[in-house]
Design an enzyme around this catalytic site. Structure first.
Site, PDB file in Angstrom:
ATOM      1  N   HIS A  20       0.832  -1.200   0.000  1.00  0.00           N
ATOM      2  CA  HIS A  20       0.000   0.000   0.000  1.00  0.00           C
ATOM      3  C   HIS A  20       0.870   1.255   0.000  1.00  0.00           C
ATOM      4  CE1 HIS A  20      -3.266   2.597   2.045  1.00  0.00           C
ATOM      5  NE2 HIS A  20      -3.434   2.607   0.737  1.00  0.00           N
ATOM      6  N   TYR A 121       6.667  13.810 -22.174  1.00  0.00           N
ATOM      7  CA  TYR A 121       5.963  13.751 -20.895  1.00  0.00           C
ATOM      8  C   TYR A 121       5.051  12.543 -20.754  1.00  0.00           C
ATOM      9  CZ  TYR A 121       7.782  18.458 -20.920  1.00  0.00           C
ATOM     10  OH  TYR A 121       8.621  19.536 -21.019  1.00  0.00           O
ATOM     11  N   ASN A 123       4.928   9.978 -18.959  1.00  0.00           N
ATOM     12  CA  ASN A 123       5.444   9.399 -17.718  1.00  0.00           C
ATOM     13  C   ASN A 123       4.352   9.430 -16.664  1.00  0.00           C
ATOM     14  OD1 ASN A 123       8.441   9.275 -18.413  1.00  0.00           O
ATOM     15  ND2 ASN A 123       7.964  11.420 -18.810  1.00  0.00           N
TER      16      ASN A 123
END
Length: 132
Positions: A20, A121, A123
């Site tokens: 988590h 970009y 990503n």
């Protein structure tokens, strides 16, 4: 032999190890990866595999509660931004940060998955959620 999902053994192991709030990054071929971050290089050639194809495959196995994207994607790559947004429900938080901050945050990621994507970009940092 594994039939579905992530077949790459290194990537499959990272996903299985996610807890988590752990981070996993997926990005384009030009992203600089910090030395302390494990890099799983899936790139074969220009455009192969595509960022979205790798993201889709990761999302088969990984529960995501939050994503981080570069603010610059809004103007420089709206097509990829739309594709990314279409993959997440309203329950997944989207946080936009500067591209420089995103690159710095790769140090905290369990791994960076390099694709053959050649658009700017492309990503994302995926923050792992829980399935219960």
């Amino acid at each position: 032999m594994k039939k579905i999902g992530v077949l790459n053994s290194d990537l499959s192991a990272v996903i299985a190890d996610m807890g988590h709030q752990d981070w996993l990054a997926v990005g384009d071929a030009g992203t600089p990866v910090p030395k302390e971050t494990s890099k799983i290089d899936l790139s074969v050639k220009n455009g192969l595999p595509h960022f979205i194809d790798v993201l889709d495959t990761v999302l088969i196995e990984l529960e995501v509660q939050k994503i981080y994207l570069a603010e610059e994607i809004k103007a420089a790559n709206p097509e990829i931004l739309t594709e990314v947004k279409n993959r997440f429900s309203d329950r997944v938080i989207i946080e936009f940060i500067s591209h420089e901050q995103l690159k710095q945050n790769l140090k905290r990621s369990k791994a960076f998955v390099r694709t053959g994507e050649m658009t700017p970009y492309a990503n994302i940092i995926l923050e792992s959620g829980v399935v219960f």
